[in-house]
Write a protein that holds these residues in place. Structure first.
Motif, PDB file in Angstrom:
ATOM      1  N   LYS A 148       0.950  -1.167  -0.001  1.00 24.89           N
ATOM      2  CA  LYS A 148      -0.013   0.023  -0.104  1.00 24.89           C
ATOM      3  C   LYS A 148       0.788   1.424  -0.105  1.00 24.89           C
ATOM      4  CE  LYS A 148      -3.882   0.726   2.222  1.00 24.89           C
ATOM      5  NZ  LYS A 148      -4.654   0.806   3.214  1.00 24.89           N
ATOM      6  N   GLY A 149       2.088   1.075   0.171  1.00 21.22           N
ATOM      7  CA  GLY A 149       2.965   2.305   0.205  1.00 21.22           C
ATOM      8  C   GLY A 149       3.010   3.173   1.482  1.00 21.22           C
ATOM      9  N   GLN A 150       2.457   2.541   2.366  1.00 17.53           N
ATOM     10  CA  GLN A 150       2.436   3.206   3.714  1.00 17.53           C
ATOM     11  C   GLN A 150       3.607   2.659   4.741  1.00 17.53           C
ATOM     12  OE1 GLN A 150      -2.034   2.434   3.822  1.00 17.53           O
ATOM     13  NE2 GLN A 150      -1.717   2.975   5.921  1.00 17.53           N
ATOM     14  N   MET A 151       4.133   3.393   5.777  1.00 20.10           N
ATOM     15  CA  MET A 151       5.199   3.082   6.423  1.00 20.10           C
ATOM     16  C   MET A 151       4.802   2.910   8.032  1.00 20.10           C
ATOM     17  SD  MET A 151       8.953   5.193   6.882  1.00 20.10           S
ATOM     18  CE  MET A 151       8.207   6.334   7.808  1.00 20.10           C
ATOM     19  N   ALA A 152       5.048   2.010   8.740  1.00 17.31           N
ATOM     20  CA  ALA A 152       4.911   1.783  10.183  1.00 17.31           C
ATOM     21  C   ALA A 152       6.272   1.937  10.814  1.00 17.31           C
ATOM     22  CB  ALA A 152       4.112   0.904  10.527  1.00 17.31           C
ATOM     23  N   VAL A 153       6.401   2.640  11.831  1.00 14.70           N
ATOM     24  CA  VAL A 153       7.760   2.616  12.758  1.00 14.70           C
ATOM     25  C   VAL A 153       7.400   2.200  14.128  1.00 14.70           C
ATOM     26  CG1 VAL A 153      10.020   3.463  13.073  1.00 14.70           C
ATOM     27  CG2 VAL A 153       8.823   4.065  11.033  1.00 14.70           C
ATOM     28  N   ILE A 154       7.649   0.941  14.317  1.00 16.20           N
ATOM     29  CA  ILE A 154       7.093   0.674  15.854  1.00 16.20           C
ATOM     30  C   ILE A 154       8.492   0.800  16.688  1.00 16.20           C
ATOM     31  CG2 ILE A 154       5.503  -0.827  15.041  1.00 16.20           C
ATOM     32  CD1 ILE A 154       7.540  -3.226  15.607  1.00 16.20           C
ATOM     33  N   CYS A 155       8.204   0.814  18.149  1.00 18.15           N
ATOM     34  CA  CYS A 155       9.238   0.906  18.955  1.00 18.15           C
ATOM     35  C   CYS A 155      10.234   2.339  18.997  1.00 18.15           C
ATOM     36  CB  CYS A 155      10.370  -0.360  18.854  1.00 18.15           C
ATOM     37  SG  CYS A 155       9.401  -1.831  19.046  1.00 18.15           S
ATOM     38  N   LEU A 156       9.420   3.489  18.879  1.00 18.86           N
ATOM     39  CA  LEU A 156       9.875   4.805  18.875  1.00 18.86           C
ATOM     40  C   LEU A 156       9.889   5.218  20.458  1.00 18.86           C
ATOM     41  CD1 LEU A 156       8.555   6.325  15.932  1.00 18.86           C
ATOM     42  CD2 LEU A 156      10.612   5.275  16.107  1.00 18.86           C
ATOM     43  N   GLY A 157      10.821   5.932  20.923  1.00 20.74           N
ATOM     44  CA  GLY A 157      10.978   6.468  22.443  1.00 20.74           C
ATOM     45  C   GLY A 157      12.409   6.398  22.877  1.00 20.74           C
ATOM     46  N   ILE A 158      12.663   6.075  24.124  1.00 25.07           N
ATOM     47  CA  ILE A 158      13.987   5.871  24.682  1.00 25.07           C
ATOM     48  C   ILE A 158      14.495   4.569  24.511  1.00 25.07           C
ATOM     49  CG2 ILE A 158      13.155   5.899  27.015  1.00 25.07           C
ATOM     50  CD1 ILE A 158      16.645   7.197  25.801  1.00 25.07           C
ATOM     51  N   ASP A 159      13.580   3.520  25.214  1.00 24.24           N
ATOM     52  CA  ASP A 159      13.989   2.071  25.079  1.00 24.24           C
ATOM     53  C   ASP A 159      12.654   1.240  25.061  1.00 24.24           C
ATOM     54  OD1 ASP A 159      13.491   2.718  27.987  1.00 24.24           O
ATOM     55  OD2 ASP A 159      14.921   1.325  28.598  1.00 24.24           O
ATOM     56  N   PRO A 160      12.264   0.653  23.848  1.00 20.97           N
ATOM     57  CA  PRO A 160      12.920   0.654  22.699  1.00 20.97           C
ATOM     58  C   PRO A 160      12.853   2.022  21.934  1.00 20.97           C
ATOM     59  CG  PRO A 160      10.781  -0.240  22.420  1.00 20.97           C
ATOM     60  CD  PRO A 160      11.140  -0.096  24.047  1.00 20.97           C
ATOM     61  N   GLY A 161      13.893   2.340  21.132  1.00 19.58           N
ATOM     62  CA  GLY A 161      13.990   3.778  20.218  1.00 19.58           C
ATOM     63  C   GLY A 161      15.184   4.225  20.325  1.00 19.58           C
ATOM     64  N   VAL A 162      15.725   5.094  21.252  1.00 13.30           N
ATOM     65  CA  VAL A 162      17.064   5.864  21.307  1.00 13.30           C
ATOM     66  C   VAL A 162      18.109   4.554  21.332  1.00 13.30           C
ATOM     67  CG1 VAL A 162      18.740   7.142  22.248  1.00 13.30           C
ATOM     68  CG2 VAL A 162      16.096   8.053  22.300  1.00 13.30           C
ATOM     69  N   VAL A 163      17.946   3.529  22.154  1.00 15.45           N
ATOM     70  CA  VAL A 163      18.937   2.586  22.180  1.00 15.45           C
ATOM     71  C   VAL A 163      19.142   1.630  20.955  1.00 15.45           C
ATOM     72  CG1 VAL A 163      18.545   2.506  24.569  1.00 15.45           C
ATOM     73  CG2 VAL A 163      17.091   1.176  23.256  1.00 15.45           C
TER      74      VAL A 163
END
Length: 420
Positions: A148-163
């Motif tokens: 579908k040309g869509q994007m999902a980005v899971i696990c954003l934040g500090i942990d998970p995320g920055v780490v």
């Protein structure tokens, strides 16, 4: 840059509020953030957070049930939303994810939903202890999102995320071969003169009860893959820099142990763990809640009324948004990376620290939630500016870490790299 972001924030808790504070500070003139719809089950809370945006007309609020895909889909279509940020309790995450997909919007989250078995088998294999392992629901739908040309980005934040960003940065710049990544979540926060028996949930109460009490997971290629153990396993003492000192850590279920092998095996990764420092009062309380059946999602009858035990606990427990000025010290979250460089064994600890008093003074939010919200907001800026872009379902390790690290420097979201 693509079209400006029309953001729907689902969940106006302390972390959701922190995300909006950073986004507004980064883009006061609407260069990449065009519109923000703040949703919460509690309309007064959504209103409260929106008012803190100091009259910025881009921010509006409405009420919604995050477990209702149809309600969320209606909001997406009515307000022409092109990005859904999930800051709701984890039990609603799959519904929010589905609503974004059906509504043609991109999606971000700070974690995923998992469902352990009533009688986990433990040992080798997540599937033997979980009916729904963390991240599986999302990654199983990668091809559908890609088509579908869509994007999902899971696990954003500090942990998970920055780490996750730190780990990818280490793989690219600090090692020729990165073999181990161990996430360490700790700090030295205290409440001077506080009740010695006080129980503090520094994060969403639902999330704490899930992550800490669920069977924990680590990845170890030499032992066959994913290993599952009972809560509070793997206790160790880890020394943190900048005067934070020794932290006693235990393993808990966390997405990094699944996402890092997915993306960092190509750099030599063979082992990944997640450990967190937990107050002894909280550990005792969680054990009691568990043994009394108060973590249960199954309704019980009380005086003719049907209640979900966990909802009662979440309603009665001290809320993270109400904890702030009284805390002193810092949060410190990082990754202990182990590998080889130029034929030599190397170890680095990449970390982000945030002093609670500084956080309260600058943002009016306590460090535990601000650290997470700030981390998510920087990722949202990269997505809004088209710097992090692809079709499908991903976590942060997939993307180039360098622009994120530059944004950390630019915004004062300080980090350190310590060789060990």
């Amino acid at each position: 840059m693509e079209r400006k972001m029309r953001l729907m924030l689902v969940g106006a808790g302390a972390v959701g509020e922190s995300i909006l504070k950073v986004l507004r500070s980064r883009d006061p003139r609407g260069e990449f953030l065009e519109f923000v719809l703040v949703l919460d089950y509690d309309l007064s809370r959504a209103q409260e957070v929106t008012k803190r945006m100091e009259g910025d007309p881009r921010f509006v609020y409405e009420q919604a049930d995050a477990t209702s895909t149809e309600q969320l889909l209606g909001k997406i279509r009515t307000h022409n939303i092109n990005f859904v940020m999930d800051a709701a309790p984890p039990f609603a995450s799959n519904r929010i994810f589905d609503a974004a997909f059906e509504g043609g919007a991109d999606y971000g989250s700070m974690g995923t939903w998992s469902v352990p078995m009533d009688d986990p088998s433990y040992g080798l294999g997540i599937e033997n202890s979980y009916t729904e392992p963390m991240t599986k629901y999302n990654f199983d739908r990668h091809e559908a999102w890609k088509e579908k040309g869509q994007m999902a980005v899971i696990c954003l934040g500090i942990d998970p995320g920055v780490v996750n960003v730190f780990a990818k940065y280490a793989a690219l710049h600090l090692f020729d071969r990165l073999t181990e990544v161990h996430v360490k979540d700790g700090g030295n926060l205290t409440i001077p003169g506080g009740d010695p028996d006080q129980i503090t949930f520094g994060f969403n109460v639902w999330t704490v009860m899930d992550e800490v009490m669920n069977p924990n997971v680590e990845y170890d290629e030499s032992r066959g893959g994913f290993l599952v153990e009972p809560a509070f396993s793997g206790k160790e003492i880890f020394h943190m820099p900048e005067g934070v000192g020794d932290n006693t850590l235990v393993k808990v279920e966390h997405e990094e142990t699944v996402t890092m092998p997915r993306y960092l095996k190509q750099f030599g990764l063979k082992r990944a763990t997640f450990k967190i420092s937990l107050d002894e009062n909280l550990i005792t309380a969680l054990k009691v809640l568990d043994h009394l059946g108060l973590r249960s999602l199954k309704p019980v009858r009380v005086g003719g009324v049907s209640v979900i035990p966990r909802d009662v606990v979440a309603a009665c427990a001290p809320q993270p948004k109400d904890i702030g000025n009284e805390m002193q010290g810092s949060m410190m979250v990082g990754v202990h990376c182990i590998g080889e460089k130029d034929g030599e064994h190397k170890e680095y600890f990449l970390y982000q620290s945030l002093d609670n008093q500084d956080s309260m003074e600058q943002w009016g939010s306590q460090a535990v939630t601000m650290q997470t919200g700030w981390g998510a907001a920087l990722a949202l800026e990269l997505i809004a500016r088209g710097i992090w872009r692809d079709s499908g379902v991903y976590s942060p390790e997939y993307f180039d870490p360098d622009p994120y690290m530059e944004l950390m420097k630019e915004t004062g979201y300080r980090f350190g790299i310590e060789e060990r």
